[in-house]
Design a protein around this motif. Structure first.
Motif, PDB file in Angstrom:
ATOM      1  N   PHE A 180       0.819  -1.207   0.000  1.00 28.67           N
ATOM      2  CA  PHE A 180       0.000   0.000   0.000  1.00 28.67           C
ATOM      3  C   PHE A 180       0.861   1.268   0.000  1.00 28.67           C
ATOM      4  CE2 PHE A 180      -3.255  -2.593   2.650  1.00 28.67           C
ATOM      5  CZ  PHE A 180      -3.616  -3.287   1.505  1.00 28.67           C
ATOM      6  N   LEU A 181       2.151   1.103   0.292  1.00 30.44           N
ATOM      7  CA  LEU A 181       3.063   2.241   0.385  1.00 30.44           C
ATOM      8  C   LEU A 181       3.628   2.532  -0.996  1.00 30.44           C
ATOM      9  CD1 LEU A 181       4.883   1.048   3.636  1.00 30.44           C
ATOM     10  CD2 LEU A 181       2.950   2.625   3.460  1.00 30.44           C
ATOM     11  N   LYS A 182       3.082   3.546  -1.649  1.00 30.53           N
ATOM     12  CA  LYS A 182       3.455   3.865  -3.023  1.00 30.53           C
ATOM     13  C   LYS A 182       4.311   5.138  -3.066  1.00 30.53           C
ATOM     14  CE  LYS A 182       0.770   0.552  -4.557  1.00 30.53           C
ATOM     15  NZ  LYS A 182       1.316  -0.683  -5.169  1.00 30.53           N
ATOM     16  N   ILE A 193      -0.064   1.149   8.946  1.00 28.24           N
ATOM     17  CA  ILE A 193      -0.674   0.080   9.754  1.00 28.24           C
ATOM     18  C   ILE A 193      -1.373  -0.928   8.846  1.00 28.24           C
ATOM     19  CG2 ILE A 193      -2.468  -0.403  11.458  1.00 28.24           C
ATOM     20  CD1 ILE A 193      -1.810   2.330  12.719  1.00 28.24           C
ATOM     21  N   GLY A 194      -2.080  -0.427   7.816  1.00 24.30           N
ATOM     22  CA  GLY A 194      -2.762  -1.317   6.879  1.00 24.30           C
ATOM     23  C   GLY A 194      -1.792  -2.198   6.112  1.00 24.30           C
ATOM     24  N   ARG A 196       1.164  -3.278   7.181  1.00 21.77           N
ATOM     25  CA  ARG A 196       1.636  -4.321   8.112  1.00 21.77           C
ATOM     26  C   ARG A 196       0.608  -5.448   8.218  1.00 21.77           C
ATOM     27  NH1 ARG A 196       3.874  -2.787  13.782  1.00 21.77           N
ATOM     28  NH2 ARG A 196       1.676  -2.371  14.124  1.00 21.77           N
ATOM     29  N   GLU A 197      -0.674  -5.076   8.281  1.00 20.69           N
ATOM     30  CA  GLU A 197      -1.716  -6.101   8.352  1.00 20.69           C
ATOM     31  C   GLU A 197      -1.799  -6.885   7.042  1.00 20.69           C
ATOM     32  OE1 GLU A 197      -5.117  -3.812   9.382  1.00 20.69           O
ATOM     33  OE2 GLU A 197      -4.614  -3.712  11.534  1.00 20.69           O
ATOM     34  N   ARG A 198      -1.545  -6.211   5.914  1.00 22.15           N
ATOM     35  CA  ARG A 198      -1.534  -6.914   4.617  1.00 22.15           C
ATOM     36  C   ARG A 198      -0.439  -7.974   4.578  1.00 22.15           C
ATOM     37  NH1 ARG A 198       1.698  -7.140   0.585  1.00 22.15           N
ATOM     38  NH2 ARG A 198       3.029  -5.518   1.453  1.00 22.15           N
ATOM     39  N   ILE A 199       0.757  -7.609   5.039  1.00 24.88           N
ATOM     40  CA  ILE A 199       1.866  -8.571   5.064  1.00 24.88           C
ATOM     41  C   ILE A 199       1.540  -9.729   5.997  1.00 24.88           C
ATOM     42  CG2 ILE A 199       4.291  -8.886   5.696  1.00 24.88           C
ATOM     43  CD1 ILE A 199       4.758  -5.975   4.823  1.00 24.88           C
ATOM     44  N   ASP A 200       0.987  -9.406   7.171  1.00 20.19           N
ATOM     45  CA  ASP A 200       0.618 -10.464   8.123  1.00 20.19           C
ATOM     46  C   ASP A 200      -0.409 -11.406   7.517  1.00 20.19           C
ATOM     47  OD1 ASP A 200       0.255 -11.637  10.914  1.00 20.19           O
ATOM     48  OD2 ASP A 200      -1.749 -10.862  10.501  1.00 20.19           O
ATOM     49  N   TYR A 210       2.033 -18.207  13.786  1.00 25.49           N
ATOM     50  CA  TYR A 210       2.404 -17.446  14.973  1.00 25.49           C
ATOM     51  C   TYR A 210       2.895 -16.032  14.664  1.00 25.49           C
ATOM     52  CZ  TYR A 210       1.991 -21.761  17.659  1.00 25.49           C
ATOM     53  OH  TYR A 210       1.521 -22.892  18.261  1.00 25.49           O
ATOM     54  N   PHE A 211       2.873 -15.637  13.409  1.00 26.62           N
ATOM     55  CA  PHE A 211       3.348 -14.305  13.062  1.00 26.62           C
ATOM     56  C   PHE A 211       2.312 -13.262  13.478  1.00 26.62           C
ATOM     57  CE2 PHE A 211       4.491 -10.702  10.390  1.00 26.62           C
ATOM     58  CZ  PHE A 211       5.873 -10.729  10.472  1.00 26.62           C
ATOM     59  N   SER A 212       2.783 -12.018  13.716  1.00 20.85           N
ATOM     60  CA  SER A 212       1.899 -10.928  14.125  1.00 20.85           C
ATOM     61  C   SER A 212       2.332  -9.649  13.421  1.00 20.85           C
ATOM     62  CB  SER A 212       1.968 -10.732  15.646  1.00 20.85           C
ATOM     63  OG  SER A 212       1.383  -9.504  16.022  1.00 20.85           O
ATOM     64  N   PRO A 213       1.384  -8.726  13.133  1.00 22.04           N
ATOM     65  CA  PRO A 213       1.781  -7.438  12.545  1.00 22.04           C
ATOM     66  C   PRO A 213       2.774  -6.670  13.406  1.00 22.04           C
ATOM     67  CG  PRO A 213      -0.601  -7.729  12.409  1.00 22.04           C
ATOM     68  CD  PRO A 213      -0.079  -8.834  13.266  1.00 22.04           C
ATOM     69  N   ASP A 214       2.732  -6.923  14.732  1.00 26.35           N
ATOM     70  CA  ASP A 214       3.660  -6.230  15.628  1.00 26.35           C
ATOM     71  C   ASP A 214       5.102  -6.679  15.430  1.00 26.35           C
ATOM     72  OD1 ASP A 214       1.612  -4.765  16.735  1.00 26.35           O
ATOM     73  OD2 ASP A 214       1.228  -6.218  18.324  1.00 26.35           O
TER      74      ASP A 214
END
Length: 765
Positions: A180-182, A193-194, A196-200, A210-214
């Protein structure tokens, strides 16, 4: 007596609202509002106003609510005695449902300044600052916030700074093109934040349970100049080793008769439990469920990588089987191998049999009545999650006003048996997709209608077909066989006498027999948060076409064919319902609808059977006209008087257009203003309905009406009232159909004949 009580209460509330500072001390001020002013020369005016509104919405505290400029909630609190305690029930209720005054002393200006600065920085204005000042006007106070965003920072470059020699590094890099980072876009914390959630989410589909956006860190370098930033997406050094490992599915255990227990007993697998299909341990000692059917709704398989989509789909299917009260699952590290998860599904069955009684009071325009329904449900009837339903219903409805026969009340009762299978019962290998559960349905029903002094009708219906969803927006319904059989009985002499002079009444009691397939397609995206959303429903209905062609049926030639001693209908019918919703603001929208219906009756039929014909008017159609009272075309409706039977105005074609402005007043109260237009027409000329046939003059024959209404939104129920009047009446002389010049709201007779009140549940569309 009621008016004597209501009027003083209303006046008291109005006076209290007009003096909102009644209980405010001399050294205090009522907080009126927080006003944000953006200082940014290069920002467009519309963007600046939207930005100011956005920032104002975050200010704390919120001022007292107003309606049309009146502090109605604060007025209720004042009427309740303000700060004084009271044992009076009415005053206690007013204070509980009112609002205490929000004072200037409740406002923390420094907190709000920091809040505004943080909001602006999150949107890329890194050099933002805010100041504030208080404006006093008598007993009222406004806080003005001056916001100086400065220049916005944009993304110069984005680098996925991960180790490509590791499996998780390669997995992250595989989806870098979907970021999303263009480059060139504004810095925005919500977008970070969005992403990070996309990658997760992507990693969850690849086995990283067990992976987390954090575990992800997005570093920003704003020192490169020119109001630009470089971004570096990396894994945090403290990310646990387990989060970097892909997990595979081990054993899968399913407990379809699970009951809540404590301790570790719930994971105990009875001895001798064998795998079904070499995949699943299904613990069902009572053999309540067919293992093959249950296994079809489990998407995970031993040995495969964990996949979030398969995880969620399994849960969704198990819930939508409508057989389990609770659906829970656990993922546990396997004791037999590393990076392996054993899966446990705990399914608590619903009560197998249920009985429900519904008592309904109905009111619509001039009719009132009651209805009772008894519904018996048998879940998992044949151990394959089938649902069998048995409904028995009965009702009574009578007319309480209007110029229709006051003796036209009726009694109806009947029953319906239905079976619903959560799969497609077909001899062909056909699967529309596994995301949603397809359904096969069979319904058989009977209804007896006794219209007292007029006639009785016996109706038999059968429906068999399929229903399935293509995706969240698209739904299909294919009825392979729809059979409708209606036989009149007990036609009274009075009704027969009027049938001779009003042939429309004869059509109502004609024997009806239609059979054939029909199909309906539905599209909607109204659940999405967009400015423009749509709903579309289109259907095709047929009857007797193949049989009529084979038998050479010819209504006009007198060669009418029968099946089981009754002439059957032969037609093709198509209809579409198209709706558009445009969001004008967070609390208002413009809703529009166009309904088009057409048909072609031939062979064994001259027109559609009564139950398949179109009609308009009423609370969900042309609200300025009574139900089934418009058309066909410009034909004059039969004015039968109070001692005669009402003849529904129906047709073989239909056009209806509606538009409605909806807006929130306050709380649960909403209002609407609307305009409706439409009519129905006949396929062929009818000497008893001159002007009823569809022609190129159809636009001049549209009935038009409009009005206003109030809606009460109770979350679980919407109560709707509409007041409407006709604007255009199609059966008047062609040059005199617009009736604005005749409107006289002060004249009693005009109101009686033209002002229509509708009370209904839910929106009309």
């Amino acid at each position: 007596m009621r008016n004597k009580l209501v009027i003083p209460c209303f006046l008291g509330l109005l006076l209290s609202s007009c003096n909102p500072t009644k209980y405010i001390a001399d050294d205090q001020k009522l907080y009126k509002e927080g006003d944000v002013v953006i200082h940014h020369d290069s920002m467009a005016l519309d963007r600046k106003e939207a930005f100011e509104t956005f920032l104002e919405s975050s200010l704390m505290p919120k001022p007292n609510k107003k309606l049309a400029g009146i502090y109605f909630k604060l007025g209720m609190w004042n009427m309740g005695g303000g700060p004084d305690s009271t044992d009076n029930f009415v005053r206690k209720w007013l204070k509980k449902n009112g609002e205490k005054p929000v004072l200037l002393s409740d406002v923390n200006r420094e907190y709000n300044q920091n809040l505004l600065r943080g909001k602006m920085e999150n949107l890329g204005f890194f050099q933002a600052r805010a100041t504030s000042d208080t404006i006093i006007d008598g007993k009222f106070a406004t806080v003005r916030y001056d916001a100086y965003p400065g220049k916005i920072y944009r993304i110069n470059s984005v680098k996925m700074d991960v180790d490509s020699t590791t499996q998780i590094g390669r997995s992250i890099l595989e989806s870098k093109d979907q970021t999303f980072l263009k480059e060139g876009s504004n810095y925005n914390l919500d977008v970070i934040i969005g992403d990070r959630e996309r990658i997760d989410n992507d990693l969850k589909h690849k086995g990283y349970y067990y992976f987390s956006p954090d575990n992800l860190l997005v570093e920003v370098d704003s020192t490169i100049g020119n109001n630009k930033v470089d971004m570096f997406v990396t894994l945090k050094p403290e990310t646990p080793a387990k989060a970097k490992q892909q997990q595979r599915i081990g054993n899968i255990y399913i407990f379809p008769n699970y009951k809540e227990t404590t301790g570790s007993n719930r994971r105990r697998i009875p001895r001798g439990t064998e795998k079904y299909d070499d995949k699943y341990y299904i613990v069902d000692r009572e053999n309540r469920f067919r293992k093959k059917v249950l296994a079809n709704h489990i998407f995970m398989e031993p040995g495969k990588l964990y996949n979030r989509w398969e995880h969620q789909q399994t849960i969704n299917h198990l819930v939508n089987l409508n057989a389990f009260k609770f659906v829970k699952n656990d993922f546990v590290d396997s004791a037999d191998s590393t990076n392996t998860l054993d899966v446990y599904y705990y399914l608590t069955p619903m009560q197998k049999r249920a009985l429900r009684l519904e008592l309904i009071a109905k009111t619509a325009s001039v009719y009132n009545g009651t209805e009772a329904n008894i519904n018996w449900t048998f879940k998992n009837a044949f151990k394959g999650f089938e649902t069998v339903t048995l409904s028995v219903f009965g009702g009574y409805e009578t007319q309480t006003g209007g110029n229709v026969n006051l003796n036209s009340s009726y009694i109806r009762y009947g029953t319906e048996v239905g079976i619903n299978w959560p799969r497609l019962l077909s001899p062909y290998k056909w699967a529309p997709g596994r995301r949603y559960i397809p359904r096969t349905f069979l319904k058989v029903g009977y209804e007896f209608l006794n219209r007292r002094t007029a006639y009785t009708l016996n109706s038999f219906t059968t429906n068999f077909g399929y229903a399935w969803k293509e995706n969240e927006q698209k739904e299909h319904n294919l009825t392979l066989a729809e059979i409708i059989y209606v036989q009149p009985r007990g036609i009274s002499d009075e009704y027969r006498a009027q049938m001779d002079t009003v042939p429309t009444l004869r059509h109502i009691v004609d024997p009806q027999f239609s059979f054939g397939p029909n199909y309906t397609y539905t599209f909607t995206n109204t659940m999405e948060n967009k400015t423009h959303t749509f709903y579309a429903k289109a259907g095709l209905n047929t009857s007797g076409n193949i049989l009529g062609l084979i038998q050479g049926a010819d209504y006009n030639g007198g060669n009418i064919k029968e099946l089981f001693g009754t002439a059957y209908s032969q037609f093709v019918k198509a209809e579409a319902d198209l709706r558009h919703y445009m969001k004008l603001s967070p609390n208002s929208q413009l809703a529009s609808r166009i309904m088009i219906g057409t048909s072609y009756s031939y062979g064994n039929s001259r027109s559609l059977p009564y139950l398949k014909q179109y009609f308009t008017g009423g609370p969900n159609g042309l609200r300025a006209f009574r139900a089934r009272s418009v058309g066909p075309g410009s034909s004059l409706p039969e004015n039968l008087g109070e001692e005669n039977f009402f003849a529904d105005q129906t047709g073989d074609m239909k056009l209806e257009l509606n538009t409605e402005y909806r807006s929130k007043i306050a709380g649960m109260f909403h209002w609407a203003a609307f305009v409706d237009a439409g009519n129905v027409w006949l396929q062929r000329e009818d000497v008893n309905k001159p002007g009823g046939k569809f022609s190129k003059e159809f636009l001049s024959e549209l009935a038009v009406g409009g009005g206003v209404g109030l809606r009460v939104d109770l979350d679980f129920l919407i109560i709707r009232t509409d007041f409407a009047i006709p604007f255009r009446v199609p059966y008047r002389d062609k040059g005199d159909r617009w009736v604005f010049k005749y409107i006289d709201i002060r004249e009693r007779d005009w109101r009686r004949d033209n002002l229509v009140f509708n009370l209904a549940i839910g929106y009309p569309f």
